[in-house]
Design a protein around this motif. Structure first.
Motif, short mmCIF file in Angstrom:
data_model
loop_
_atom_site.label_atom_id
_atom_site.label_comp_id
_atom_site.label_asym_id
_atom_site.label_seq_id
_atom_site.Cartn_x
_atom_site.Cartn_y
_atom_site.Cartn_z
N ASP A 122 0.91 -0.99 0.20
CA ASP A 122 0.22 -0.21 -0.45
C ASP A 122 0.62 1.59 0.01
O ASP A 122 0.12 2.14 -0.51
N ILE A 123 2.26 1.42 0.20
CA ILE A 123 2.94 2.05 0.57
C ILE A 123 4.14 1.62 0.18
O ILE A 123 4.50 0.98 0.14
N LEU A 124 4.90 2.89 -0.33
CA LEU A 124 6.68 2.78 -0.70
C LEU A 124 7.28 3.35 -0.55
O LEU A 124 6.97 4.71 -0.29
N VAL A 125 8.16 2.98 0.63
CA VAL A 125 8.46 3.46 0.59
C VAL A 125 11.00 4.04 0.15
O VAL A 125 11.33 2.40 0.31
N ILE A 126 10.99 5.05 -0.01
CA ILE A 126 12.75 4.81 -0.82
C ILE A 126 13.64 5.88 -0.57
O ILE A 126 13.99 6.70 -0.36
N PRO A 127 14.79 4.90 0.89
CA PRO A 127 15.44 5.61 2.03
C PRO A 127 16.54 5.69 1.14
O PRO A 127 17.69 5.98 0.97
#
Length: 220
Positions: A36-41
């Motif tokens: 549901d969410i993409l997190v790209i650090p």
């Protein structure tokens, strides 16, 4: 909500130019199909000033993702910039993209185009149904500046939400080579998950008795 965490694409990498693009594309498409969410650090790009053709590659990748029907939405943003989408693709610039203060980096260009939300030195709240996720993030900095930046910001998690803290730095416990590197116990307390980019090997640990994750890089 399901959160996918993928990092360090290094699009435009001189040695692994084709691999960097194709593997970023594969990772993003798979992540978007599952989460549901993409997190790209950090370190979407391999350089601070990517060539136009490299920017075009990244625009194509994220434009394709923007066509998905995202049920989770960014409902609030707290930071010094504006955001131009409510799509829950949340990113920060890494050390390869870092520029001088008040100079736009390539991740911010993607944010200005409404393809993702740059949450560097900021936070967002994401909602789907009755679930809430807070993402707080510090973009990549020179190692000697990180402690002061964290002390000045002193982020406070969102009450009643699942809170994630994201950054892009070296960690002393993994790379004991400089007194400037952050220690685990110096990370802000109160978060449910800690996520770091920068280091290209996957790693899991516990910080303040909560999960800590380095997803590694998609390049190799």
């Amino acid at each position: 909500m399901k959160i996918a965490i993928i990092s360090d694409f290094h699009i435009g990498h001189e040695r692994f130019y084709d691999d960097a693009y194709r593997q970023a594309e594969e990772a993003l498409e798979k992540a978007a199909s599952l989460a549901d969410i993409l997190v790209i650090p950090g370190d979407i790009f391999d350089m601070r000033n990517p060539k136009p053709e490299v920017l075009a590659q990244a625009i194509n990748l994220f434009r394709n993702l923007s066509r998905k029907k995202w049920e989770a939405k960014v409902v609030s943003y707290s930071g010094g910039r504006r955001i131009f989408t409510d799509i829950p693709i949340i990113a920060i610039p890494g050390t390869h993209e870092r520029k001088a203060k008040d100079v736009e980096d390539p991740v911010q260009l993607l944010s200005l185009a409404g393809l993702l939300v740059n949450v560097s030195d900021a936070s967002v709240e994401i909602v789907k149904g009755g679930e809430r996720v807070g993402v707080f993030a510090l973009g990549g900095l020179a190692e000697e500046k990180v402690r002061d930046a964290l002390a000045e910001w002193n982020p406070t998690p969102i009450e009643g939400a699942f809170n994630l803290f994201m950054f892009h730095q070296s960690i002393f416990e993994l790379l004991p080579f400089s007194k400037d590197y952050l220690h685990f116990n110096e990370l802000p307390k109160g978060f449910d998950l800690y996520v770091d980019g920068h280091i290209h090997t996957r790693y899991e640990a516990r910080v303040h008795n909560k999960p800590f994750l380095i997803p590694g890089s998609t390049v190799l």
